[in-house]
Every structure is written in C-alpha cells, then in structure tokens.
Design a protein around this motif. Structure first.
Motif, PDB file in Angstrom:
ATOM      1  N   MET A  48      -9.228  89.149 168.124  1.00 46.19           N
ATOM      2  CA  MET A  48      -8.833  87.803 168.535  1.00 46.19           C
ATOM      3  C   MET A  48      -7.852  87.195 167.532  1.00 46.19           C
ATOM      4  O   MET A  48      -6.966  86.416 167.919  1.00 46.19           O
ATOM      5  CB  MET A  48     -10.061  86.920 168.700  1.00 46.19           C
ATOM      6  N   SER A  49      -7.986  87.545 166.260  1.00 49.56           N
ATOM      7  CA  SER A  49      -7.041  87.052 165.254  1.00 49.56           C
ATOM      8  C   SER A  49      -5.652  87.647 165.483  1.00 49.56           C
ATOM      9  O   SER A  49      -4.627  86.974 165.290  1.00 49.56           O
ATOM     10  CB  SER A  49      -7.540  87.398 163.851  1.00 49.56           C
ATOM     11  N   PHE A  50      -5.618  88.909 165.899  1.00 51.04           N
ATOM     12  CA  PHE A  50      -4.338  89.531 166.239  1.00 51.04           C
ATOM     13  C   PHE A  50      -3.670  88.785 167.393  1.00 51.04           C
ATOM     14  O   PHE A  50      -2.472  88.478 167.348  1.00 51.04           O
ATOM     15  CB  PHE A  50      -4.549  90.997 166.612  1.00 51.04           C
ATOM     16  N   PHE A  51      -4.462  88.499 168.440  1.00 48.69           N
ATOM     17  CA  PHE A  51      -3.909  87.786 169.593  1.00 48.69           C
ATOM     18  C   PHE A  51      -3.449  86.382 169.200  1.00 48.69           C
ATOM     19  O   PHE A  51      -2.387  85.916 169.635  1.00 48.69           O
ATOM     20  CB  PHE A  51      -4.953  87.692 170.707  1.00 48.69           C
ATOM     21  N   LYS A  52      -4.240  85.723 168.392  1.00 46.57           N
ATOM     22  CA  LYS A  52      -3.894  84.370 167.941  1.00 46.57           C
ATOM     23  C   LYS A  52      -2.541  84.366 167.222  1.00 46.57           C
ATOM     24  O   LYS A  52      -1.682  83.513 167.473  1.00 46.57           O
ATOM     25  CB  LYS A  52      -4.994  83.852 167.016  1.00 46.57           C
ATOM     26  N   LYS A  53      -2.331  85.343 166.343  1.00 50.37           N
ATOM     27  CA  LYS A  53      -1.079  85.423 165.600  1.00 50.37           C
ATOM     28  C   LYS A  53       0.077  85.795 166.521  1.00 50.37           C
ATOM     29  O   LYS A  53       1.175  85.220 166.434  1.00 50.37           O
ATOM     30  CB  LYS A  53      -1.213  86.457 164.480  1.00 50.37           C
ATOM     31  N   HIS A  54      -0.173  86.750 167.432  1.00 49.76           N
ATOM     32  CA  HIS A  54       0.904  87.204 168.327  1.00 49.76           C
ATOM     33  C   HIS A  54       1.408  86.070 169.212  1.00 49.76           C
ATOM     34  O   HIS A  54       2.621  85.913 169.397  1.00 49.76           O
ATOM     35  CB  HIS A  54       0.401  88.356 169.194  1.00 49.76           C
ATOM     36  N   PHE A  55       0.478  85.289 169.757  1.00 54.35           N
ATOM     37  CA  PHE A  55       0.871  84.230 170.683  1.00 54.35           C
ATOM     38  C   PHE A  55       1.129  82.892 169.983  1.00 54.35           C
ATOM     39  O   PHE A  55       1.443  81.904 170.651  1.00 54.35           O
ATOM     40  CB  PHE A  55      -0.211  84.052 171.759  1.00 54.35           C
ATOM     41  N   GLU A  56       0.961  82.880 168.659  1.00 55.79           N
ATOM     42  CA  GLU A  56       1.209  81.676 167.856  1.00 55.79           C
ATOM     43  C   GLU A  56       0.431  80.480 168.404  1.00 55.79           C
ATOM     44  O   GLU A  56       0.978  79.404 168.650  1.00 55.79           O
ATOM     45  CB  GLU A  56       2.706  81.377 167.805  1.00 55.79           C
ATOM     46  N   ILE A  57      -0.851  80.717 168.590  1.00 50.67           N
ATOM     47  CA  ILE A  57      -1.731  79.682 169.138  1.00 50.67           C
ATOM     48  C   ILE A  57      -2.593  79.103 168.024  1.00 50.67           C
ATOM     49  O   ILE A  57      -3.242  79.837 167.268  1.00 50.67           O
ATOM     50  CB  ILE A  57      -2.614  80.253 170.268  1.00 50.67           C
TER      51      ILE A  57
END
Length: 355
Positions: A48-57
C-alpha cells in the motif's frame, strides 16, 4: 469493539496490477469517509505504501498484524503477507491473481468470524485467479460457498436494482439452468433482501422474459409460457407482488423499470447491459441472500487504465456507502423483528415505499 465505534468495512485489494489499489486509496483520501466507517485493507503496508507513492496520494495508514489490533476511525492495513511483491500495472499475470485471492480469503475469514461487519471487494480478473484450490468464476460463487444463504447477484444504484436468474453462465446453457426451483429461489431471495436490506415493506418485482417478445406465443420459444408464467402465477398466489414476464427489449427504454423496486433478468447481459448503460460508474454489485454483507464496484480491473492515475473511484465509494447502509438496515430489521410489539420502530425500515 464497542457499539460507539463505526462500522468496520473490510476491503480486499483485488488484482494488484489493476485499478483496485487506486480506487481504494482515492476513496479514503477523503478523510470524511472515516466519519462513516473504519476501513481495514487486506494487503500489506509495503504494498500500500508503494501504491501511495506511485499515485502521490496524501493518506496515512495504520499497519496491523492481526485484526484485533485495528484502530477505529483510522485506515487500517492488515498485513496478510509481508514479502515484497512486484507490481506490473496493466499486465494479466499469475502474481496478480495469487495476491488477489490471498487478500480475499483473509478478508472473508474475518467476515465469517464477525471481526469485520461488511466486505467491499476491489475487482479481480476471472482468468488469473484460477488455481487448484480456487476454481470459481468470480467473487459471487466463492462467497456462496463460504457463507450461508442463497446468493443472488443484485446490481444496485440510486433508482435501479437488477437481479439475475442465471449469472456467469454461457448463453447456450441459460435455458437449461432456468428451472421452476431456481425461479422460486431467486424471487424469494430478492423479495427478502428488498424487505430486510433496503427497508421496502411491500416490494414490487418485475421479471423479464426468457425469449425475445416472451416467445411470441411459442413461435420463438415455449419456455416463457410453459415455465416462467406458471412459476410467477404460483408465486403471486402466495401474496408477493411479482409482475411479468415483460419483453426485455422495450422494458428499460420505456422507463417501465421506474415502476418497480427490482427487476429480475433471465441471464447476465439481459440485465447488466441496460443496468450499466443507465448507471455505469455509479452502480454497485451487491451479493444478496447471504448472511454477511458484500458489495463491489460495477466495473472490472481496467488494465488499460492501471497505474495511470486516471481511474474513477465513484463506483467503489458507492460500494462502501451501500455496504454501510445495507448492514445498518439489516441490523435495524433484525432488532425490530425481535420486538414486534414496538410499532414506533417500524419507521426505521418502512420509510421507503413501493412506487
């Protein structure tokens, strides 16, 4: 958890290479969502941290290793696994299916144990989830096996509810799967869910015909006259307001659907094509008839949009709200049913009247 805490909504992450992660994060990026529920995402903090960083959320997680450690009114992430997982956005592969099922199995286990109140599932790919120990066409069939009750796929939006006599069945097999027993079960299931889950006291249900023009008196097919009509006649004798069969080709275009609380289609595309035409992006898939509440968005993994930060989270957000509403309405109905001599409480579930 105490009664003062918000409803706990479990979230299975879906195919990690699709848009599931994006729509989950975008839904709970709005902090106001925590006023309605406490979410638990079944995945891993690393992922989830990877996704958070990728989508800049801009979003904060509370990582937990067991469900008992969840914190109310926080975005909890339950570590179903801790290893690194390679994400390849837009690619249909074994890894995407494997971790989708790990997330789903863990979430369903906690749903069965009563540790979460409702489940919202992000989209999976029906092909790459298949394995020796998971051989189901999709969520609905798996949940039907794991939970109690008679499952029914019910697509819902603000002013439309569409259920199916047959769901993920090849067109060539539709007729042989429509039996008198199935008709009775599906209509009884949808009637019960309209009363208990949507608070409709006297539901009106429309049923669409099996053949074009309901068979035109046997010219196109005899199933409507020999199977469907007698079944509906018998159900009406038991006091249920069930109408039809109606010719499917003009039913939605004439706006006749607005006169009913739910519509039952004979097969998948007969019901879902008009539903998604009228409600796409705002619709919700609810698995009715089971002892636990599960909803999902009305779309799939959308590999073509995955990783591009272009996915719309509206349907997923509606799925969360629907899960909360259905859970609350069901709980209210159960409470009232225990106390039938308290008519004042009846307003809790009869406020919506049939049209």
């Amino acid at each position: 958890m105490s009664k003062e805490d918000k409803i706990v909504v479990g979230i299975s992450i879906g195919d990690i290479n699709g848009i599931g992660s994006e729509i989950v994060l975008k839904t709970f990026e709005d902090a106001r969502m925590l006023e309605f529920c406490t979410p638990v995402i079944f995945a891993s903090v690393k992922l989830m941290s990877f996704f958070k960083k990728h989508f800049e959320i801009d979003i904060n997680f509370h990582g937990i290793d067991k469900i008992e450690d969840l914190v109310p009114k926080k975005i909890n992430v339950l570590n179903v696994w801790k290893e690194h997982v390679d994400v390849t956005f837009g690619e249909e592969n074994k890894t995407g299916g494997e971790y989708a099922i790990k997330s789903l199995r863990s979430a369903v286990s906690e749903l069965k144990n009563g540790k979460i109140d409702a489940l919202v599932t992000a989209p999976i790919n029906k092909s790459n989830i298949q394995s020796e120990d998971f051989n189901f066409p999709g969520h609905t069939d798996f949940l039907a096996k794991e939970l109690q009750g008679e499952s029914l796929m019910l697509m819902i939006s603000e002013d439309l509810r569409v259920g199916l006599l047959t769901d993920h069945v090849a067109v060539k097999d539709v007729v042989k799967n429509i039996t008198r027993e199935r008709i009775d079960k599906k209509i009884n299931t949808i009637y019960h869910t309209l009363v208990t889950d949507f608070g409709i006291e006297r539901p009106k249900i429309a049923v669409l015909g099996i053949n074009p023009h309901n068979g035109d008196n046997g010219v196109i097919g005899a199933e409507d006259d020999e199977l469907l009509r007698p079944a509906l006649d018998n159900i009406r004798k038991n006091g249920k307001m069930v109408f039809g069969p109606y010719a499917a080709d003009s039913f939605f275009g004439s706006l006749n659907y607005k006169n009913f609380d739910a519509i039952i289609a004979s097969y998948h595309d007969q019901g879902l094509v008009p539903f998604k035409t009228l409600s796409f992006g705002k619709g919700v898939n609810f698995t009715a008839g089971l002892n636990k509440v599960r909803t999902s968005p009305d779309h799939g993994t959308a590999f073509d949009l995955a990783g591009k930060n272009e996915a719309n989270c509206e349907s997923f957000r509606e799925a969360v709200f629907s899960a909360i509403s259905i859970f609350e309405t069901r709980a209210q109905y159960a409470e009232i049913s225990k106390n039938p001599l308290q008519p004042a409480k009846k307003k809790l579930y009869t406020k919506k009247k049939s049209k």
